[in-house]
Scaffold this motif. Structure first.
Motif, PDB file in Angstrom:
ATOM      1  N   LEU A 111       0.819  -1.209   0.000  1.00 55.32           N
ATOM      2  CA  LEU A 111       0.000   0.000   0.000  1.00 55.32           C
ATOM      3  C   LEU A 111       0.856   1.265   0.000  1.00 55.32           C
ATOM      4  N   LYS A 112       1.981   1.225   0.695  1.00 51.66           N
ATOM      5  CA  LYS A 112       2.890   2.379   0.689  1.00 51.66           C
ATOM      6  C   LYS A 112       3.340   2.702  -0.732  1.00 51.66           C
ATOM      7  N   ILE A 113       3.739   1.673  -1.462  1.00 47.61           N
ATOM      8  CA  ILE A 113       4.245   1.882  -2.823  1.00 47.61           C
ATOM      9  C   ILE A 113       3.129   2.355  -3.744  1.00 47.61           C
ATOM     10  N   GLN A 114       1.961   1.731  -3.636  1.00 50.83           N
ATOM     11  CA  GLN A 114       0.843   2.131  -4.494  1.00 50.83           C
ATOM     12  C   GLN A 114       0.418   3.574  -4.225  1.00 50.83           C
ATOM     13  N   LEU A 115       0.370   3.966  -2.962  1.00 48.36           N
ATOM     14  CA  LEU A 115      -0.161   5.278  -2.605  1.00 48.36           C
ATOM     15  C   LEU A 115       0.887   6.386  -2.633  1.00 48.36           C
ATOM     16  N   GLU A 116       2.103   6.085  -2.192  1.00 48.99           N
ATOM     17  CA  GLU A 116       3.118   7.129  -2.072  1.00 48.99           C
ATOM     18  C   GLU A 116       3.991   7.261  -3.316  1.00 48.99           C
ATOM     19  N   ASP A 117       4.221   6.166  -4.024  1.00 48.41           N
ATOM     20  CA  ASP A 117       5.126   6.201  -5.177  1.00 48.41           C
ATOM     21  C   ASP A 117       4.370   6.216  -6.506  1.00 48.41           C
ATOM     22  N   ILE A 118       3.527   5.218  -6.708  1.00 53.50           N
ATOM     23  CA  ILE A 118       2.813   5.100  -7.983  1.00 53.50           C
ATOM     24  C   ILE A 118       1.559   5.967  -7.998  1.00 53.50           C
ATOM     25  N   LYS A 119       0.983   6.180  -6.814  1.00 51.29           N
ATOM     26  CA  LYS A 119      -0.254   6.958  -6.654  1.00 51.29           C
ATOM     27  C   LYS A 119      -1.418   6.315  -7.417  1.00 51.29           C
ATOM     28  N   ASN A 120      -1.479   5.008  -7.309  1.00 44.13           N
ATOM     29  CA  ASN A 120      -2.575   4.255  -7.925  1.00 44.13           C
ATOM     30  C   ASN A 120      -3.612   3.972  -6.834  1.00 44.13           C
ATOM     31  N   ARG A 132      -5.727   3.877   8.475  1.00 44.71           N
ATOM     32  CA  ARG A 132      -4.435   4.493   8.162  1.00 44.71           C
ATOM     33  C   ARG A 132      -4.490   5.304   6.863  1.00 44.71           C
ATOM     34  N   TYR A 133      -5.154   4.769   5.849  1.00 45.51           N
ATOM     35  CA  TYR A 133      -5.113   5.394   4.525  1.00 45.51           C
ATOM     36  C   TYR A 133      -6.458   5.954   4.063  1.00 45.51           C
ATOM     37  N   GLY A 134      -7.468   5.885   4.930  1.00 43.20           N
ATOM     38  CA  GLY A 134      -8.805   6.306   4.524  1.00 43.20           C
ATOM     39  C   GLY A 134      -8.882   7.747   4.043  1.00 43.20           C
ATOM     40  N   LYS A 135      -8.174   8.660   4.697  1.00 40.34           N
ATOM     41  CA  LYS A 135      -8.267  10.080   4.335  1.00 40.34           C
ATOM     42  C   LYS A 135      -7.719  10.348   2.937  1.00 40.34           C
ATOM     43  N   ILE A 136      -6.571   9.756   2.625  1.00 41.56           N
ATOM     44  CA  ILE A 136      -5.988   9.996   1.301  1.00 41.56           C
ATOM     45  C   ILE A 136      -6.838   9.349   0.213  1.00 41.56           C
ATOM     46  N   GLN A 141     -15.833   5.517  -4.281  1.00 41.91           N
ATOM     47  CA  GLN A 141     -15.423   4.126  -4.084  1.00 41.91           C
ATOM     48  C   GLN A 141     -14.996   3.872  -2.636  1.00 41.91           C
ATOM     49  N   THR A 142     -14.332   4.859  -2.042  1.00 42.78           N
ATOM     50  CA  THR A 142     -13.903   4.714  -0.650  1.00 42.78           C
ATOM     51  C   THR A 142     -15.109   4.632   0.278  1.00 42.78           C
ATOM     52  N   THR A 143     -16.114   5.455   0.007  1.00 44.77           N
ATOM     53  CA  THR A 143     -17.334   5.424   0.819  1.00 44.77           C
ATOM     54  C   THR A 143     -18.017   4.065   0.712  1.00 44.77           C
ATOM     55  N   GLN A 144     -18.040   3.504  -0.488  1.00 41.95           N
ATOM     56  CA  GLN A 144     -18.660   2.194  -0.677  1.00 41.95           C
ATOM     57  C   GLN A 144     -17.964   1.122   0.149  1.00 41.95           C
ATOM     58  N   LEU A 145     -16.633   1.152   0.145  1.00 42.62           N
ATOM     59  CA  LEU A 145     -15.899   0.152   0.922  1.00 42.62           C
ATOM     60  C   LEU A 145     -16.155   0.334   2.416  1.00 42.62           C
ATOM     61  N   ARG A 205     -18.056  -6.514  11.191  1.00 40.13           N
ATOM     62  CA  ARG A 205     -18.349  -5.099  11.001  1.00 40.13           C
ATOM     63  C   ARG A 205     -17.513  -4.253  11.946  1.00 40.13           C
ATOM     64  N   ALA A 206     -17.008  -3.162  11.404  1.00 36.44           N
ATOM     65  CA  ALA A 206     -16.202  -2.236  12.185  1.00 36.44           C
ATOM     66  C   ALA A 206     -17.100  -1.208  12.859  1.00 36.44           C
ATOM     67  N   ASN A 207     -16.540  -0.481  13.808  1.00 38.66           N
ATOM     68  CA  ASN A 207     -17.273   0.587  14.491  1.00 38.66           C
ATOM     69  C   ASN A 207     -17.356   1.789  13.557  1.00 38.66           C
ATOM     70  N   SER A 208     -18.538   2.035  13.034  1.00 37.86           N
ATOM     71  CA  SER A 208     -18.711   3.087  12.023  1.00 37.86           C
ATOM     72  C   SER A 208     -18.341   4.469  12.546  1.00 37.86           C
ATOM     73  N   GLU A 209     -18.548   4.708  13.832  1.00 44.04           N
ATOM     74  CA  GLU A 209     -18.260   6.026  14.405  1.00 44.04           C
ATOM     75  C   GLU A 209     -16.776   6.379  14.290  1.00 44.04           C
ATOM     76  N   GLU A 210     -15.912   5.369  14.312  1.00 40.83           N
ATOM     77  CA  GLU A 210     -14.471   5.608  14.264  1.00 40.83           C
ATOM     78  C   GLU A 210     -14.003   6.117  12.904  1.00 40.83           C
ATOM     79  N   PHE A 211     -14.840   5.979  11.883  1.00 36.33           N
ATOM     80  CA  PHE A 211     -14.437   6.386  10.535  1.00 36.33           C
ATOM     81  C   PHE A 211     -14.980   7.756  10.135  1.00 36.33           C
ATOM     82  N   ILE A 212     -15.765   8.377  11.005  1.00 34.77           N
ATOM     83  CA  ILE A 212     -16.331   9.692  10.682  1.00 34.77           C
ATOM     84  C   ILE A 212     -15.251  10.725  10.345  1.00 34.77           C
ATOM     85  N   PRO A 213     -14.107  10.774  11.073  1.00 32.69           N
ATOM     86  CA  PRO A 213     -13.086  11.780  10.743  1.00 32.69           C
ATOM     87  C   PRO A 213     -12.545  11.682   9.317  1.00 32.69           C
ATOM     88  N   ILE A 214     -12.640  10.515   8.705  1.00 32.20           N
ATOM     89  CA  ILE A 214     -12.147  10.346   7.334  1.00 32.20           C
ATOM     90  C   ILE A 214     -12.908  11.256   6.368  1.00 32.20           C
TER      91      ILE A 214
END
Length: 291
Positions: free
Chosen positions: A125-134, A156-160, A168-172, A196-205
């Motif tokens: 994920l580091k390479i895809q997001l930071e280097d290739i930006k895919n 970790r990567y939800g905001k970016i 697509q991010t919202t769907q996931l 299922r994850a705690n939905s409240e924890e993702f609001i800051p994204i």
């Protein structure tokens, strides 16, 4: 070793390296490596390091050096042959070290191959997001991970991801917080109970994406009525903000609290509009300040 030294002193580096290869396991590798590094005999050094790895006697420094030899020689075929082993038992090098070296050298596809095939998810994920930006590929990859890893990587990567591919991010995130199952590509068991994850924890994204936030909150309140209280509080707050900016008086009535009334405590429901728009601070004892 002595015959190898003799050949080396005569300038017969090819013959010398073959003699040194025979001493692997007996002679300290650093002795041979220094000789060929000093002489800048990169092909001979590569041959020695390859054999050192095949005999499983190489350490992380040897792996770094061999990969640097391949990249300097631009020998992609040898590089691919080295990293594309058929099974874990055939891996004769430290995978994480190899990923770091290949990434630094700009061999991203090779680094990604190692990261994906050896489950180094963070490096992939580091390479895809930071280097290739895919961003699409990174999101696809997260969607096939087991629940715990998908959850931690979205935190970790939800905001970016939300910044670049919000829909697509919202769907996931909707799936992650309701009934998550890894995608079929990840060979997850689609018949197994979802997590299922705690939905409240993702609001800051969603900090800079109010439209997607509204869609996420409404989805959670409809599909999962027992969502955390923060989901309903945030949804009401968002609707009140929209209500305050609504210019059509016929649209205003009922819009702010539609669908959230039964999940909001009555005192909060009565007080929040006043606090928001008249800057009133509530007393902890009650709405009117009396016990």
């Amino acid at each position: 070793m002595q015959y190898g030294d003799h050949l080396y002193s005569k300038g017969n580096h090819d013959g010398a390296v073959q003699q040194y290869i025979r001493t692997i396991g007996k002679l300290e590798p650093s002795y041979v490596i220094r000789k060929f590094l000093d002489a800048q005999r990169i092909h001979n050094l590569t041959a020695y390091l390859q054999t050192l790895h095949r005999q499983s006697l190489a350490n992380a420094d040897h792996t770094t050096l061999l990969l640097n030899c391949y990249t300097k020689l631009k020998d992609s075929s040898k590089l691919e042959e080295f990293i594309k082993t058929k099974s874990e038992s055939e891996v004769h090098f430290d995978v994480e070290t190899a990923i770091k070296v290949l990434r630094q050298a700009g061999y991203y596809s090779h680094a990604l191959y190692l990261a994906e095939n050896h489950a180094h998810h963070e490096w992939y994920l580091k390479i895809q997001l930071e280097d290739i930006k895919n961003y699409q590929e990174a999101l696809r990859y997260i969607g096939k991970l087991p629940f715990e890893q998908a959850e931690s990587n979205m935190k970790r990567y939800g905001k970016i991801l939300m910044h670049h591919i919000p829909e697509q991010t919202t769907q996931l995130l909707k799936g992650l917080c309701t009934d998550y199952r890894p995608s079929l590509e990840g060979r997850g068991d689609r018949e197994a109970p979802g997590c299922r994850a705690n939905s409240e924890e993702f609001i800051p994204i969603f900090a800079n994406n109010p439209r997607e936030l509204k869609a996420f909150l409404e989805h959670m309140s409809e599909v999962q009525p027992d969502s955390p209280q923060g989901i309903y509080d945030t949804l009401l707050e968002l609707r009140l903000q929209n209500w305050a900016h609504e210019e059509d008086p016929q649209v205003k009535p009922g819009r702010a609290t539609r669908g959230v009334e039964k999940n909001i405590a009555l005192p909060f429901l009565l007080w929040l509009p006043l606090a928001r728009f008249r800057s009133i601070t509530p007393h902890p004892e009650g709405l009117n300040g009396s016990p």
